[in-house]
Motif scaffolding. Structure first.
Motif, PDB file in Angstrom:
ATOM      1  N   UNK A   1     -12.534  -3.063   4.651  1.00 54.50           N
ATOM      2  CA  UNK A   1     -12.063  -3.076   5.932  1.00 54.50           C
ATOM      3  C   UNK A   1     -10.543  -3.431   6.190  1.00 54.50           C
ATOM      4  N   UNK A   2      -9.988  -4.097   5.328  1.00 51.93           N
ATOM      5  CA  UNK A   2      -8.646  -4.536   5.344  1.00 51.93           C
ATOM      6  C   UNK A   2      -7.760  -3.687   4.629  1.00 51.93           C
ATOM      7  N   UNK A   3      -8.099  -2.969   3.539  1.00 54.16           N
ATOM      8  CA  UNK A   3      -7.135  -2.120   2.659  1.00 54.16           C
ATOM      9  C   UNK A   3      -7.682  -0.641   2.585  1.00 54.16           C
ATOM     10  N   UNK A   4      -8.666  -0.267   3.256  1.00 51.84           N
ATOM     11  CA  UNK A   4      -8.975   1.139   3.018  1.00 51.84           C
ATOM     12  C   UNK A   4      -8.032   2.369   3.281  1.00 51.84           C
ATOM     13  N   UNK A   5      -7.227   1.812   4.543  1.00 53.51           N
ATOM     14  CA  UNK A   5      -6.117   2.739   4.950  1.00 53.51           C
ATOM     15  C   UNK A   5      -4.864   2.813   3.894  1.00 53.51           C
ATOM     16  N   UNK A   6      -4.732   1.757   2.930  1.00 55.92           N
ATOM     17  CA  UNK A   6      -3.765   1.886   2.039  1.00 55.92           C
ATOM     18  C   UNK A   6      -3.890   3.134   1.150  1.00 55.92           C
ATOM     19  N   UNK A   7      -5.048   3.772   0.915  1.00 53.93           N
ATOM     20  CA  UNK A   7      -5.026   4.636  -0.009  1.00 53.93           C
ATOM     21  C   UNK A   7      -4.988   6.223   0.916  1.00 53.93           C
ATOM     22  N   UNK A   8      -4.568   6.260   2.113  1.00 53.23           N
ATOM     23  CA  UNK A   8      -4.477   7.465   2.892  1.00 53.23           C
ATOM     24  C   UNK A   8      -3.216   8.187   2.410  1.00 53.23           C
ATOM     25  N   UNK A   9      -2.237   7.499   1.778  1.00 50.97           N
ATOM     26  CA  UNK A   9      -1.192   8.093   1.239  1.00 50.97           C
ATOM     27  C   UNK A   9      -1.111   8.540  -0.228  1.00 50.97           C
ATOM     28  N   UNK A  10      -2.359   8.057  -0.765  1.00 49.31           N
ATOM     29  CA  UNK A  10      -2.424   8.341  -2.289  1.00 49.31           C
ATOM     30  C   UNK A  10      -2.877   7.064  -2.897  1.00 49.31           C
ATOM     31  N   UNK A  11      -2.323   7.042  -4.116  1.00 50.09           N
ATOM     32  CA  UNK A  11      -2.690   5.790  -4.975  1.00 50.09           C
ATOM     33  C   UNK A  11      -2.058   4.602  -4.105  1.00 50.09           C
ATOM     34  N   UNK A  12      -2.679   3.164  -4.443  1.00 48.63           N
ATOM     35  CA  UNK A  12      -1.875   2.129  -4.043  1.00 48.63           C
ATOM     36  C   UNK A  12      -1.900   1.029  -5.049  1.00 48.63           C
ATOM     37  N   UNK A  13      -0.807   0.333  -4.948  1.00 48.36           N
ATOM     38  CA  UNK A  13      -0.566  -0.907  -5.874  1.00 48.36           C
ATOM     39  C   UNK A  13      -1.029  -2.093  -5.485  1.00 48.36           C
ATOM     40  N   UNK A  14      -0.991  -2.964  -6.322  1.00 47.63           N
ATOM     41  CA  UNK A  14      -1.467  -4.261  -5.894  1.00 47.63           C
ATOM     42  C   UNK A  14      -0.592  -4.721  -4.590  1.00 47.63           C
ATOM     43  N   UNK A  21      -3.940   1.971  -8.347  1.00 49.05           N
ATOM     44  CA  UNK A  21      -5.226   2.279  -8.099  1.00 49.05           C
ATOM     45  C   UNK A  21      -5.333   3.877  -7.130  1.00 49.05           C
ATOM     46  N   UNK A  22      -5.807   4.897  -8.010  1.00 52.63           N
ATOM     47  CA  UNK A  22      -6.025   6.264  -7.270  1.00 52.63           C
ATOM     48  C   UNK A  22      -6.857   6.100  -6.117  1.00 52.63           C
ATOM     49  N   UNK A  23      -7.830   5.378  -5.971  1.00 56.73           N
ATOM     50  CA  UNK A  23      -8.909   5.237  -4.728  1.00 56.73           C
ATOM     51  C   UNK A  23      -9.502   3.830  -4.909  1.00 56.73           C
ATOM     52  N   UNK A  24      -9.899   3.477  -3.589  1.00 59.33           N
ATOM     53  CA  UNK A  24     -10.457   2.222  -3.516  1.00 59.33           C
ATOM     54  C   UNK A  24     -11.717   1.877  -4.580  1.00 59.33           C
ATOM     55  N   UNK A  25     -12.406   2.878  -4.920  1.00 60.69           N
ATOM     56  CA  UNK A  25     -13.586   2.665  -5.729  1.00 60.69           C
ATOM     57  C   UNK A  25     -13.234   2.317  -7.076  1.00 60.69           C
ATOM     58  N   UNK A  26     -11.719   2.455  -7.366  1.00 58.12           N
ATOM     59  CA  UNK A  26     -11.106   2.079  -8.827  1.00 58.12           C
ATOM     60  C   UNK A  26     -10.928   0.561  -8.812  1.00 58.12           C
ATOM     61  N   UNK A  27     -10.917   0.062  -7.740  1.00 61.09           N
ATOM     62  CA  UNK A  27     -10.562  -1.631  -7.579  1.00 61.09           C
ATOM     63  C   UNK A  27     -11.998  -2.302  -8.226  1.00 61.09           C
ATOM     64  N   UNK A  28     -12.985  -1.574  -7.967  1.00 65.69           N
ATOM     65  CA  UNK A  28     -14.408  -2.232  -8.257  1.00 65.69           C
ATOM     66  C   UNK A  28     -14.315  -2.422  -9.713  1.00 65.69           C
ATOM     67  N   UNK A  29     -13.771  -1.807 -10.665  1.00 64.44           N
ATOM     68  CA  UNK A  29     -13.949  -2.123 -12.294  1.00 64.44           C
ATOM     69  C   UNK A  29     -13.251  -3.682 -12.380  1.00 64.44           C
ATOM     70  N   UNK A  30     -12.448  -3.839 -11.499  1.00 63.64           N
ATOM     71  CA  UNK A  30     -11.389  -5.208 -11.720  1.00 63.64           C
ATOM     72  C   UNK A  30     -12.031  -6.238 -10.956  1.00 63.64           C
TER      73      UNK A  30
END
Length: 68
Positions: A10-23, A51-60
């Protein structure tokens, strides 16, 4: 109250709209959306990488539950 993947999204999904996102980008988006301090702390535990996409966060963040 436990932080969930749903709450994080809910808080970070828009961080990925322009591509990968860093911490740092995720932290900025969470702060900008007025995330609880606990959410910010979870994001701070992420390794510094892109992180290329939000789903990539879940491994960490395997210890974070999906929802309530």
């Amino acid at each position: 109250m436990t932080v969930t993947r749903t709450e994080l999204a809910d808080h970070i999904e828009t961080a990925f709209t322009a591509g990968p996102a860093t911490r740092d980008r995720l932290l900025a988006f969470a702060a900008g959306s007025h995330a609880r301090p606990e959410v910010i702390e979870v994001i701070r535990t992420l390794p510094e990488r892109s992180y290329p996409a939000m789903r990539d966060l879940w491994t960490d963040l395997t210890h974070i539950p999906i929802g309530d």
